[in-house]
Design a protein around this motif. Structure first.
Motif, PDB file in Angstrom:
ATOM      1  N   MET A   1       3.508 -10.274   2.890  1.00 44.50           N
ATOM      2  CA  MET A   1       4.106  -9.316   4.392  1.00 44.50           C
ATOM      3  C   MET A   1       4.908  -8.647   4.511  1.00 44.50           C
ATOM      4  SD  MET A   1       6.329 -10.682   7.764  1.00 44.50           S
ATOM      5  CE  MET A   1       7.799 -10.717   6.682  1.00 44.50           C
ATOM      6  N   LYS A   2       5.637  -7.993   3.220  1.00 47.66           N
ATOM      7  CA  LYS A   2       6.151  -6.836   2.841  1.00 47.66           C
ATOM      8  C   LYS A   2       5.748  -5.826   2.451  1.00 47.66           C
ATOM      9  CE  LYS A   2      10.615  -8.483   1.286  1.00 47.66           C
ATOM     10  NZ  LYS A   2      10.976  -8.905  -0.392  1.00 47.66           N
ATOM     11  N   LYS A   3       4.004  -6.185   1.983  1.00 49.74           N
ATOM     12  CA  LYS A   3       2.764  -5.234   1.781  1.00 49.74           C
ATOM     13  C   LYS A   3       2.234  -4.016   3.278  1.00 49.74           C
ATOM     14  CE  LYS A   3       1.140  -6.130  -2.198  1.00 49.74           C
ATOM     15  NZ  LYS A   3      -0.176  -6.643  -3.014  1.00 49.74           N
ATOM     16  N   ILE A   4       2.171  -5.245   4.267  1.00 48.61           N
ATOM     17  CA  ILE A   4       1.584  -4.975   5.743  1.00 48.61           C
ATOM     18  C   ILE A   4       2.781  -4.488   6.128  1.00 48.61           C
ATOM     19  CG2 ILE A   4       1.473  -5.994   7.867  1.00 48.61           C
ATOM     20  CD1 ILE A   4       0.418  -7.961   6.635  1.00 48.61           C
ATOM     21  N   LEU A   5       4.396  -4.807   6.237  1.00 43.41           N
ATOM     22  CA  LEU A   5       4.974  -3.563   6.718  1.00 43.41           C
ATOM     23  C   LEU A   5       5.007  -2.687   6.660  1.00 43.41           C
ATOM     24  CD1 LEU A   5       7.088  -3.969   9.036  1.00 43.41           C
ATOM     25  CD2 LEU A   5       8.485  -4.763   7.554  1.00 43.41           C
ATOM     26  N   THR A   6       5.258  -2.499   4.876  1.00 41.15           N
ATOM     27  CA  THR A   6       5.155  -0.414   4.374  1.00 41.15           C
ATOM     28  C   THR A   6       4.192  -0.316   4.822  1.00 41.15           C
ATOM     29  OG1 THR A   6       6.408  -2.301   2.353  1.00 41.15           O
ATOM     30  CG2 THR A   6       5.126  -0.105   2.070  1.00 41.15           C
ATOM     31  N   LEU A   7       3.229   0.005   4.737  1.00 42.44           N
ATOM     32  CA  LEU A   7       1.915  -0.092   5.125  1.00 42.44           C
ATOM     33  C   LEU A   7       1.812   0.217   6.104  1.00 42.44           C
ATOM     34  CD1 LEU A   7      -1.130   1.352   4.371  1.00 42.44           C
ATOM     35  CD2 LEU A   7      -1.368  -1.322   5.379  1.00 42.44           C
ATOM     36  N   LEU A   8       2.729  -0.386   7.531  1.00 44.60           N
ATOM     37  CA  LEU A   8       2.660   0.016   8.738  1.00 44.60           C
ATOM     38  C   LEU A   8       3.749   0.998   9.064  1.00 44.60           C
ATOM     39  CD1 LEU A   8       1.447  -0.427  12.188  1.00 44.60           C
ATOM     40  CD2 LEU A   8       3.930  -1.941  11.995  1.00 44.60           C
ATOM     41  N   LEU A   9       5.003   0.962   8.156  1.00 42.27           N
ATOM     42  CA  LEU A   9       5.602   2.023   8.323  1.00 42.27           C
ATOM     43  C   LEU A   9       5.183   3.742   7.629  1.00 42.27           C
ATOM     44  CD1 LEU A   9       9.362   0.144   7.060  1.00 42.27           C
ATOM     45  CD2 LEU A   9       7.699   1.348   9.320  1.00 42.27           C
ATOM     46  N   VAL A  10       4.307   3.602   6.877  1.00 39.99           N
ATOM     47  CA  VAL A  10       4.051   4.522   5.823  1.00 39.99           C
ATOM     48  C   VAL A  10       2.953   6.177   7.135  1.00 39.99           C
ATOM     49  CG1 VAL A  10       2.235   5.755   4.699  1.00 39.99           C
ATOM     50  CG2 VAL A  10       3.669   3.767   3.744  1.00 39.99           C
ATOM     51  N   VAL A  11       2.168   4.571   7.503  1.00 43.42           N
ATOM     52  CA  VAL A  11       1.244   5.422   8.754  1.00 43.42           C
ATOM     53  C   VAL A  11       1.708   5.519  10.208  1.00 43.42           C
ATOM     54  CG1 VAL A  11      -0.571   4.877  10.974  1.00 43.42           C
ATOM     55  CG2 VAL A  11      -0.735   3.827   8.277  1.00 43.42           C
ATOM     56  N   VAL A  12       3.600   5.031  10.538  1.00 46.96           N
ATOM     57  CA  VAL A  12       3.846   5.534  11.580  1.00 46.96           C
ATOM     58  C   VAL A  12       4.760   6.837  11.107  1.00 46.96           C
ATOM     59  CG1 VAL A  12       5.826   4.932  13.260  1.00 46.96           C
ATOM     60  CG2 VAL A  12       4.349   3.723  12.398  1.00 46.96           C
ATOM     61  N   GLY A  13       5.450   6.817  10.173  1.00 40.45           N
ATOM     62  CA  GLY A  13       6.619   8.316   9.042  1.00 40.45           C
ATOM     63  C   GLY A  13       5.085   8.817   9.415  1.00 40.45           C
ATOM     64  N   MET A  14       3.947   8.651   9.009  1.00 44.10           N
ATOM     65  CA  MET A  14       3.341   9.978   8.841  1.00 44.10           C
ATOM     66  C   MET A  14       2.605  10.715  10.447  1.00 44.10           C
ATOM     67  SD  MET A  14       0.275   9.220   5.680  1.00 44.10           S
ATOM     68  CE  MET A  14      -1.248   8.320   7.119  1.00 44.10           C
ATOM     69  N   PHE A  15       2.906   9.634  11.116  1.00 41.05           N
ATOM     70  CA  PHE A  15       2.420  10.432  12.226  1.00 41.05           C
ATOM     71  C   PHE A  15       3.972  11.510  13.051  1.00 41.05           C
ATOM     72  CE2 PHE A  15       2.768   9.748  17.429  1.00 41.05           C
ATOM     73  CZ  PHE A  15       1.752  10.259  17.627  1.00 41.05           C
ATOM     74  N   VAL A  16       4.949  10.515  12.726  1.00 36.86           N
ATOM     75  CA  VAL A  16       6.072  10.791  13.428  1.00 36.86           C
ATOM     76  C   VAL A  16       6.663  12.144  12.552  1.00 36.86           C
ATOM     77  CG1 VAL A  16       9.270  10.735  12.948  1.00 36.86           C
ATOM     78  CG2 VAL A  16       7.124   8.579  13.909  1.00 36.86           C
ATOM     79  N   HIS A 124      -5.861  -0.159  10.819  1.00 33.29           N
ATOM     80  CA  HIS A 124      -6.363  -1.248  11.401  1.00 33.29           C
ATOM     81  C   HIS A 124      -5.297  -2.482  10.346  1.00 33.29           C
ATOM     82  CE1 HIS A 124      -6.461  -5.841  11.988  1.00 33.29           C
ATOM     83  NE2 HIS A 124      -7.315  -6.136  10.940  1.00 33.29           N
ATOM     84  N   ILE A 125      -4.454  -2.555  10.637  1.00 37.13           N
ATOM     85  CA  ILE A 125      -2.950  -3.039   9.181  1.00 37.13           C
ATOM     86  C   ILE A 125      -3.545  -4.277   8.991  1.00 37.13           C
ATOM     87  CG2 ILE A 125      -1.001  -2.974   8.420  1.00 37.13           C
ATOM     88  CD1 ILE A 125      -0.600  -0.232  10.262  1.00 37.13           C
ATOM     89  N   ALA A 126      -3.428  -5.314   8.485  1.00 37.51           N
ATOM     90  CA  ALA A 126      -3.740  -6.559   8.463  1.00 37.51           C
ATOM     91  C   ALA A 126      -3.198  -7.543   6.676  1.00 37.51           C
ATOM     92  CB  ALA A 126      -4.730  -7.138   8.908  1.00 37.51           C
ATOM     93  N   SER A 127      -2.716  -8.292   7.005  1.00 37.29           N
ATOM     94  CA  SER A 127      -2.903  -9.447   5.709  1.00 37.29           C
ATOM     95  C   SER A 127      -4.348  -9.580   4.734  1.00 37.29           C
ATOM     96  CB  SER A 127      -1.791 -10.430   6.052  1.00 37.29           C
ATOM     97  OG  SER A 127      -2.014 -11.513   7.158  1.00 37.29           O
ATOM     98  N   ASP A 128      -4.424 -10.151   3.860  1.00 33.90           N
ATOM     99  CA  ASP A 128      -5.120 -10.307   3.246  1.00 33.90           C
ATOM    100  C   ASP A 128      -5.314 -11.779   3.271  1.00 33.90           C
ATOM    101  OD1 ASP A 128      -7.103 -11.876   1.596  1.00 33.90           O
ATOM    102  OD2 ASP A 128      -7.576  -9.796   0.904  1.00 33.90           O
ATOM    103  N   ASN A 129      -5.371 -12.696   4.081  1.00 33.07           N
ATOM    104  CA  ASN A 129      -5.411 -14.570   3.946  1.00 33.07           C
ATOM    105  C   ASN A 129      -5.950 -14.750   2.584  1.00 33.07           C
ATOM    106  OD1 ASN A 129      -3.203 -14.120   5.798  1.00 33.07           O
ATOM    107  ND2 ASN A 129      -5.004 -13.988   7.755  1.00 33.07           N
TER     108      ASN A 129
END
Length: 150
Positions: A1-16, A124-129
């Motif tokens: 879960m931390k990897k997903i959250l980190t990736l999402l934050l990076v994507v949003v951060g680049m946009f910001v 698309h940001i998701a975990s590898d189930n």
């Protein structure tokens, strides 16, 4: 879960970072399937933390796992002129129509955890189930040796 959250934050951060010099508050929309699941609350809080000190504000809406409710919420976010739309679709079909509407409005879309069947999704940001299942199995093997059931 931390990897997903980190990736999402990076994507949003680049946009910001691409819009740091603007003086007017800009909006990012997050249309979650539900906030009854702590996972989506963690994502929301992570985005809010990433946006602190920027010209962006997060508008987050939970649909209580109701696809038609989420469709209306996405329409509202588009009407509010969000600059980025994060969607955790309740269902992959209904979300596609709304993603196309966001595309027509020039709003980039990122899907989170569930994908969409239609529309232009920038990421698309998701975990590898499958990997998560293997990790859970390996853990169970390590704590419950063969012949010694739980």
């Amino acid at each position: 879960m931390k990897k997903i959250l980190t990736l999402l934050l990076v994507v949003v951060g680049m946009f910001v970072l691409s819009a740091c010099n603007r003086s007017k508050k800009l909006k990012i929309g997050f249309a979650a399937s539900t906030f009854q699941n702590p996972f989506f609350n963690d994502i929301k809080e992570g985005i809010e933390d990433a946006l602190k000190g920027t010209n962006y504000e997060l508008i987050s809406l939970g649909a209580d796992d109701d696809a038609s409710k989420q469709a209306g919420q996405i329409e509202d976010l588009i009407a509010q002129g969000v600059k980025l739309l994060l969607i955790n679709p309740v269902d992959s079909t209904t979300s596609g129509t709304k993603i196309k509407e966001a595309n027509e409005a020039g709003i980039p879309v990122i899907t989170v955890d569930r994908s969409s069947n239609e529309g232009d999704v920038k990421a698309h940001i998701a975990s590898d189930n499958v990997a998560g299942g293997k990790m859970a199995g390996e853990f169970l093997k390590s704590v419950c040796p063969v012949g010694n059931p739980v």
